[in-house]
Enzyme design. Structure first.
Site, mmCIF file in Angstrom:
data_model
loop_
_atom_site.group_PDB
_atom_site.id
_atom_site.type_symbol
_atom_site.label_atom_id
_atom_site.label_comp_id
_atom_site.label_asym_id
_atom_site.label_seq_id
_atom_site.Cartn_x
_atom_site.Cartn_y
_atom_site.Cartn_z
ATOM 1 C CG HIS A 66 -0.135 1.003 -11.393
ATOM 2 N ND1 HIS A 66 0.020 2.258 -10.228
ATOM 3 C CD2 HIS A 66 1.357 0.467 -11.239
ATOM 4 C CE1 HIS A 66 1.008 2.339 -9.837
ATOM 5 N NE2 HIS A 66 1.850 1.393 -10.363
ATOM 6 C CD GLU A 119 2.711 -2.459 -8.595
ATOM 7 O OE1 GLU A 119 4.121 -2.575 -8.860
ATOM 8 O OE2 GLU A 119 1.939 -1.616 -8.676
ATOM 9 N N GLY A 147 9.326 0.644 -10.413
ATOM 10 C CA GLY A 147 8.619 1.922 -11.060
ATOM 11 C C GLY A 147 10.015 2.934 -11.030
#
Ligand code: PGA
Length: 233
Positions: A84, A156, A214
């Site tokens: 991430h 992302e 998220g």
């Protein structure tokens, strides 16, 4: 597929209350909940799969504060987010670390959800395609074909995470198609500022298999709305 990344949120009791709300919403979709590590042992949902937000690059031993893939597996963790951008940026995770993590996860039958994306500067300098292609290459160089096929890929864009900004559909499809060319057999997700209003834009994509949420994952009412929208399409 919906991946819920709680990040560093929910105390023990808050997590217990949150799960009570999730009990009623999850049955209709393929949902993976990634709580903060300390809440993993309190996971008690049967209609949602359990994921983690990170894993150690080490398999066991003298690594204070780390949680290994075999420890996650022993708590029935089936998926784990890897690489991430918050970990790459704030914790200086390298490609090498990420590869070790992926290997450890696969050895323990945990499916890695690998996050890739460009920074705002890379986007502005038209470097997105290069960034995604290089990231894909690095992953494929270090893993066998069989291992690669087990990954879930999450696109992302860093500039979209928690910012309220999202790519337009043309940009999105262009970038997803780079990932699809590199990972033709994998599920591809999008994450970054998805909300109940803009989810429709992502539904126009022909290349997406799901979403990584998220901020929105923390709000059961919004989650219910999102699931309803996804179900009606
Ligand atoms: P966000 O986070 O939905 O809050 O933008 C997404 C993510 O970091 O995976």
């Amino acid at each position: 597929m919906l991946v819920l990344n709680n990040k560093c949120n929910f105390t023990k009791n808050e997590f217990i209350d949150y799960q009570k709300e999730l009990q009623e919403i999850a049955a209709t979709a393929d949902v993976i909940l990634c709580p903060t590590a300390i809440n993993i042992s309190n996971f008690n949902l049967t209609n949602i799969s359990l994921g983690a937000q990170d894993v150690s690059k080490f398999s066991k031993g003298a690594h204070t504060g780390e949680i290994s893939a075999s420890q996650l597996a022993s708590y029935n963790v089936k998926y784990c987010i890897v690489g991430h951008s918050e970990r790459r940026t704030s914790f200086h995770e390298t490609e090498n670390d990420i590869n070790l993590k992926i290997k450890n996860l696969l050895e323990n039958n945990i499916i890695p959800i690998v996050c890739l994306g460009e920074t705002l500067l890379e986007k502005q300098e038209n470097l997105t395609s290069e960034k995604l292609t290089n990231a894909a290459k690095k992953l494929k160089n270090n893993l066998t074909k069989e291992e690669v096929n087990k990954l879930i890929i999450a696109y992302e864009p860093l500039w979209a995470i928690g910012s309220g900004l999202i790519p337009n559909i043309t940009e999105l499809e262009q970038n997803l198609s780079i990932l699809k060319q590199n990972f033709p057999h994998n599920k591809i997700l999008y994450g970054g500022s998805i909300d109940t209003n803009n989810i429709k834009i992502f539904q126009e994509s022909t290349l997406l298999d799901g979403y990584l949420l998220g901020g929105l994952s923390l709000n059961p009412t919004s989650l219910k709305k999102i699931l309803k929208i996804l179900k009606n399409n």
